[in-house]
Design a protein around this motif. Structure first.
Motif, PDB file in Angstrom:
ATOM      1  N   GLU A  89      22.220 -18.493 -42.476  1.00 34.46           N
ATOM      2  CA  GLU A  89      21.129 -18.051 -41.612  1.00 34.46           C
ATOM      3  C   GLU A  89      20.610 -16.698 -42.105  1.00 34.46           C
ATOM      4  O   GLU A  89      21.296 -16.002 -42.830  1.00 34.46           O
ATOM      5  CB  GLU A  89      21.633 -17.886 -40.160  1.00 34.46           C
ATOM      6  N   PRO A 133      18.178 -25.727 -45.911  1.00 37.74           N
ATOM      7  CA  PRO A 133      17.600 -24.568 -45.217  1.00 37.74           C
ATOM      8  C   PRO A 133      16.244 -24.199 -45.810  1.00 37.74           C
ATOM      9  O   PRO A 133      16.040 -24.341 -47.015  1.00 37.74           O
ATOM     10  CB  PRO A 133      18.613 -23.446 -45.495  1.00 37.74           C
ATOM     11  N   ASP A 134      15.321 -23.729 -44.954  1.00 39.86           N
ATOM     12  CA  ASP A 134      13.994 -23.379 -45.480  1.00 39.86           C
ATOM     13  C   ASP A 134      13.727 -21.881 -45.323  1.00 39.86           C
ATOM     14  O   ASP A 134      12.603 -21.444 -45.168  1.00 39.86           O
ATOM     15  CB  ASP A 134      12.902 -24.196 -44.779  1.00 39.86           C
ATOM     16  N   ASN A 135      14.811 -21.087 -45.346  1.00 42.16           N
ATOM     17  CA  ASN A 135      14.658 -19.644 -45.113  1.00 42.16           C
ATOM     18  C   ASN A 135      14.871 -18.828 -46.380  1.00 42.16           C
ATOM     19  O   ASN A 135      15.167 -17.642 -46.315  1.00 42.16           O
ATOM     20  CB  ASN A 135      15.677 -19.198 -44.054  1.00 42.16           C
ATOM     21  N   ASN A 151      18.636 -27.434 -38.871  1.00 41.36           N
ATOM     22  CA  ASN A 151      17.501 -28.371 -38.964  1.00 41.36           C
ATOM     23  C   ASN A 151      17.683 -29.653 -38.164  1.00 41.36           C
ATOM     24  O   ASN A 151      16.900 -30.580 -38.329  1.00 41.36           O
ATOM     25  CB  ASN A 151      17.287 -28.788 -40.429  1.00 41.36           C
ATOM     26  N   TYR A 199      17.291 -19.424 -48.501  1.00 41.51           N
ATOM     27  CA  TYR A 199      18.715 -19.481 -48.875  1.00 41.51           C
ATOM     28  C   TYR A 199      18.921 -20.241 -50.197  1.00 41.51           C
ATOM     29  O   TYR A 199      19.679 -19.802 -51.062  1.00 41.51           O
ATOM     30  CB  TYR A 199      19.496 -20.144 -47.733  1.00 41.51           C
ATOM     31  N   ASP A 210      17.060 -13.937 -43.172  1.00 46.01           N
ATOM     32  CA  ASP A 210      15.806 -13.916 -43.921  1.00 46.01           C
ATOM     33  C   ASP A 210      16.097 -13.579 -45.389  1.00 46.01           C
ATOM     34  O   ASP A 210      16.158 -12.416 -45.772  1.00 46.01           O
ATOM     35  CB  ASP A 210      14.876 -12.869 -43.279  1.00 46.01           C
ATOM     36  N   TRP A 211      16.252 -14.614 -46.217  1.00 43.02           N
ATOM     37  CA  TRP A 211      16.536 -14.396 -47.646  1.00 43.02           C
ATOM     38  C   TRP A 211      15.207 -14.343 -48.400  1.00 43.02           C
ATOM     39  O   TRP A 211      14.837 -15.266 -49.109  1.00 43.02           O
ATOM     40  CB  TRP A 211      17.448 -15.508 -48.186  1.00 43.02           C
ATOM     41  N   ASN A 212      14.491 -13.223 -48.217  1.00 46.05           N
ATOM     42  CA  ASN A 212      13.185 -13.110 -48.888  1.00 46.05           C
ATOM     43  C   ASN A 212      13.369 -12.571 -50.308  1.00 46.05           C
ATOM     44  O   ASN A 212      14.471 -12.186 -50.709  1.00 46.05           O
ATOM     45  CB  ASN A 212      12.231 -12.238 -48.062  1.00 46.05           C
TER      46      ASN A 212
END
Ligand code: SF4
Ligand code: SF4
Length: 434
Positions: free
Chosen positions: A207, A344-346, A337, A348, A209-211
């Motif tokens: 989990e 994951p769509d963050n 999800n 990651y 925010d892996w920007n």
């Protein structure tokens, strides 16, 4: 074609209790009540051992591993002790070894526990591992890992690690890495190394925010960690080096690795219910993947078992993914999800892909320099397969993971050899005839 899954559990995460005395800010645990009764522990061990015995002669011998988990497992020490004593009687009777792992937050160790562990540790049929969660230096650790009154837990853990090291040889520290603590990762890693434990693991949470900016910082910090690791003269296990190398080799051999939920691995809840792994136990109030219980066993025709099979068939992206820093966690994907086969769509996955790309050349270099080594036999196998490729005897060996790359190099080698044959033949042809 993905192989059918066959339930063959060799590793059980046993929830000794759901209770925990800490309130870590990133904790995924949703259920904080309930202890496992000693009789349930005995039934859990009986079930796993009898299931294993049936398979024992059909498969290569591998140790069973029991991981005491929670909550904080040492909060229910009587059940932990019952489990260990019962396992000892079973090992004596059946003459086999088991692994006992304790995953603890390191805050509740008493003299009574230390004395007990000291008395049992020399017993030969147990392979011990004690893991403590510790997030680096005091400031970083206390930002997340706090007691219910918000007080940091660093001091007590750092004192207890020394006591644990006096008892067990195999002790590990595990830091939870988050986008928020990434900036000080190398400083925290150095603090972890100072405990001198044989295992150091850095585990990023899924989990968060892996920007792009966080990912770049992570990569730079990891490179510094690797430098520090060698500067400090360490040669023990560090997951970003040793686990990564294992995964590169596994990818080369096309071995299936990563998540083995519901296959080699199971989770057993405090009530004795069996789940595909510990995370499925933790999320069971939301998503029920219960496979059976330790008294009646597993229903291989049941709905949950079908769902596990189906998720393995559908998780194509994860199953083909070559990154080596992700365990392709079906349970977390379910949690994030509502679909265990989704990813994951963050950011990651991007984070893992970029870390794998950045670490690959470093790991190859360390391997060539002899600072990292492979298991006996694997080096030779890799050479045979052309994966560990030597262009010539004067050039260093290079670990090549990509099959196309291997083929291209083999072609170049073949062309070179053909050219050599051709020049030898023309030399022969040009020799004056008698
Ligand atoms: S990085 Fe993403 S795609 Fe790869 S295994 Fe992990 S979750 Fe699956
Ligand atoms: S990767 Fe996730 S689903 Fe797989 S065993 Fe680990 S926690 Fe469970």
């Amino acid at each position: 074609m993905i192989a059918e899954i066959k339930m063959n559990p060799k590793s059980a995460y046993i929830f000794v209790t759901n209770k925990c005395n800490l309130r870590c800010k990133y904790c995924y645990e949703e259920n904080r009540t309930g202890d496992m009764a000693p009789e349930t522990m005995v039934a859990a061990i009986d079930w796993l051992v009898s299931h294993y015995e049936k398979e024992m002669f059909a498969r290569p011998f591998e140790n069973l591993t029991f991981t005491f988990f929670g909550g904080e497992p040492l909060l229910n020490f009587p059940t932990v002790r019952t489990g260990i004593d019962y396992l000892r009687s079973i090992c004596d009777k059946l003459n086999f070894k088991v692994g006992i792992h304790i995953l603890s937050n390191g805050t509740v160790l008493t003299d009574e526990m230390t004395e007990y562990f000291k008395s049992i540790r020399p017993y030969n049929n147990f392979n011990w591992h004690f893991q403590v969660s510790l997030d680096g230096c005091e400031e970083t650790h206390n930002a997340n890992r706090v007691f219910a009154n918000d007080e940091g837990s660093y001091k007590i853990i750092s004192e207890n690690i020394k006591k644990i090291r006096e008892v067990f040889k195999s002790v590990g520290v595990r830091m939870t890495v988050t986008p928020e603590n990434i900036k000080s990762l190398s400083k925290d890693f150095e603090a972890l190394l100072s405990f001198g434990t044989p295992v150091t693991n850095l585990t990023p949470i899924v989990e968060g925010d892996w920007n792009d900016e966080v990912i770049s910082t992570f990569i730079e910090e990891l490179k510094k960690c690797i430098e520090l690791y060698y500067q400090r003269g360490h040669n023990q296990y560090f997951n970003y080096l040793h686990h990564s190398l294992e995964r590169i080799v596994d990818n080369s051999f096309n071995r299936q690795k990563g998540c083995r939920a519901g296959e080699y691995l199971i989770g057993i809840s405090t009530e004795g219910k069996i789940y595909p792994c510990h995370r499925f136990v933790a999320y069971s109030k939301k998503y029920d993947f219960c496979l059976g219980d330790v008294w009646k066993g597993i229903d291989e025709n049941g709905e949950a078992f079908k769902k596990i099979k189906e998720m393995r068939q559908r998780a194509i992206k994860c199953l083909n993914c070559k990154v080596f820093s992700c365990n392709r966690c079906f349970a977390t994907n379910m949690y994030l999800n509502q679909d265990p086969a989704a990813i994951p769509d963050n950011g990651y996955c991007e984070m893992n892909e970029k870390i794998s790309s950045a670490l690959r050349p470093i790991i190859r270099r360390l391997l060539v320099e002899g600072k990292l080594s492979l298991k006996e036999g694997e080096m030779a196998d890799l050479k045979d397969m052309g994966v560990l490729y030597k262009v010539s005897k004067d050039e260093p060996a290079e670990l090549v993971e990509d099959k196309l790359d291997v083929m291209a190099r083999c072609m170049i080698r073949l062309v070179k050899e053909l050219q050599e044959v051709k020049s030898a033949l023309s030399l022969l042809a040009s020799r004056p005839k008698d």
